[in-house]
Design an enzyme around this catalytic site. Structure first.
Site, mmCIF file in Angstrom:
data_model
loop_
_atom_site.group_PDB
_atom_site.id
_atom_site.type_symbol
_atom_site.label_atom_id
_atom_site.label_comp_id
_atom_site.label_asym_id
_atom_site.label_seq_id
_atom_site.Cartn_x
_atom_site.Cartn_y
_atom_site.Cartn_z
ATOM 1 N N LYS A 139 44.990 -23.429 -36.918
ATOM 2 C CA LYS A 139 44.815 -24.534 -36.461
ATOM 3 C C LYS A 139 42.673 -24.146 -37.085
ATOM 4 O O LYS A 139 42.750 -22.469 -37.376
ATOM 5 C CB LYS A 139 44.391 -24.115 -34.811
ATOM 6 C CG LYS A 139 43.493 -24.828 -33.528
ATOM 7 C CD LYS A 139 43.441 -26.677 -33.771
ATOM 8 C CE LYS A 139 42.766 -27.319 -33.456
ATOM 9 N NZ LYS A 139 43.007 -28.501 -33.553
ATOM 10 N N CYS A 168 37.285 -33.419 -38.777
ATOM 11 C CA CYS A 168 37.934 -33.208 -37.339
ATOM 12 C C CYS A 168 37.840 -35.382 -36.955
ATOM 13 O O CYS A 168 36.040 -35.088 -37.087
ATOM 14 C CB CYS A 168 36.964 -32.179 -36.867
ATOM 15 S SG CYS A 168 38.340 -32.281 -34.399
ATOM 16 N N GLY A 218 53.298 -38.977 -41.120
ATOM 17 C CA GLY A 218 54.314 -39.234 -41.137
ATOM 18 C C GLY A 218 55.398 -38.512 -42.179
ATOM 19 O O GLY A 218 56.326 -39.003 -41.804
#
Ligand code: RRO
Length: 317
Positions: free
Chosen positions: A48, A132, A252
């Site tokens: 992360k 971000c 995706g």
């Protein structure tokens, strides 16, 4: 005989056994998440995005599954760079063959340099998150070419680790070219394309509320919704950069066919976000086998021989 098909790739001088890895974001915040990734078939273990200090992130609910993807406004919930130093050092001893990619997201420019100097001593690569979309009051730095240029130039002087960059979508050829020109000035191990598409709204029909709470209900869109956008970015950057900077496609990826599409468009590897969140670490084995099946059907012995082989309708090659 599909096991003989080579789906490895190389980035930043590291050979990855599989070109399919997790995307920074879902299920890679806690030590247990990272250990599960080490035990999985993910080609690398991506953390992360971290900040100098630990953060709880934005208030809940801040993630929702959607019909064709997900929306999040996590707000950089993470353990802080100090804890990731310890966790990566520990996991490296347990899993010496794993390649660790530490994602860093500064709240100010100096944070990038300080974190890169520290985490670059334990991680194999650093992923510089310049995109971000979810921190109130903070811009997506990658839309500011001067700031991005400065950060990439300086960060490379602060760390030994090769650096990759996580970018947002630039849905205009002028910005794509500007970004490519700026990126080519730097030594980069890879580009990760793309971050979630920021500031999207999704309505719960039962309550007439947004499905998440932070940022006035607006968050970053991921999953199948954004695959055509991400593929377009991969294709455009591959054409602009040639083979100079490897590209990791993100957005995706649910199946081996999705990975194959990214490889055709010019991606050396892929990162899996929403689908990993929804399916967990077993996904990397499933998608790898599906990719091998697709490659076998196409008569290819490796993924890399299909790199950038997308054909354009009506153009004879
Ligand atoms: O933590 C987040 O809200 C977050 C980050 Br840092 C990012 O880069 N992309 C995203 O969708 N969420």
């Amino acid at each position: 005989m599909t096991h003989a098909i080579d789906i490895s790739c190389a980035i930043g001088g590291k050979k990855l056994p599989s070109l399919i890895m997790n995307a920074s974001g879902p299920l890679c915040t806690m030590e247990d998440h990272l250990r599960a990734l080490c035990q999985s078939s993910s080609g690398a273990v991506v953390t992360k995005s971290m900040t100098i200090e630990p953060r709880d992130g934005n208030p809940h609910p801040k993630y929702a599954d959607l019909e064709y993807g997900s929306v999040n406004s996590n707000g950089l919930e993470n353990l802080g760079v100090g804890r990731y130093m310890e966790v990566i050092s520990k996991l490296k001893k347990e899993f010496p063959d794993c390649v660790f990619i530490a994602s860093v997201a500064g709240l100010k420019e100096e944070d990038y340099y300080n974190m890169a100097a520290e985490i670059g001593t334990v991680a194999d690569l650093i992923e510089v998150n310049l995109s971000c979309p979810n921190i109130p009051g903070k811009p997506q730095i990658a839309y500011d070419m001067e700031a991005s240029d400065r950060i990439l130039k300086t960060i490379n002087t602060k760390t030994q680790a090769p650096i990759g960059v996580k970018l947002p979508a630039y849905c205009d050829p002028v910005f794509l070219k500007e970004a490519a020109d700026m990126l080519m000035k730097h030594e980069l191990a890879y580009l990760s394309l793309i971050n979630s598409i920021g500031h999207t709204v999704h309505v719960d029909p039962l309550t007439d509320e947004t499905v998440i709470h932070p940022n006035n209900g607006r968050g970053g869109l991921g999953g199948a919704y954004i695959k055509p956008i991400a593929l377009g970015q991969v294709h455009a950057f591959y054409q602009l950069l040639g083979n100079r900077i490897p590209i990791l496609g993100v957005g995706g990826v649910y199946t081996g066919r999705d990975v194959y599409d990214y490889v055709l468009a010019g991606a050396t590897g892929v990162q899996v976000g929403t689908a990993y969140m929804q399916e967990g670490p077993a996904i990397f084995t499933r998608i790898a086998q599906e990719l091998r099946n697709v490659l076998a059907e196409k008569g290819a012995r490796s993924a890399q021989e299909k790199l950038g082989m997308l054909k354009i309708r009506g153009v004879n090659t």
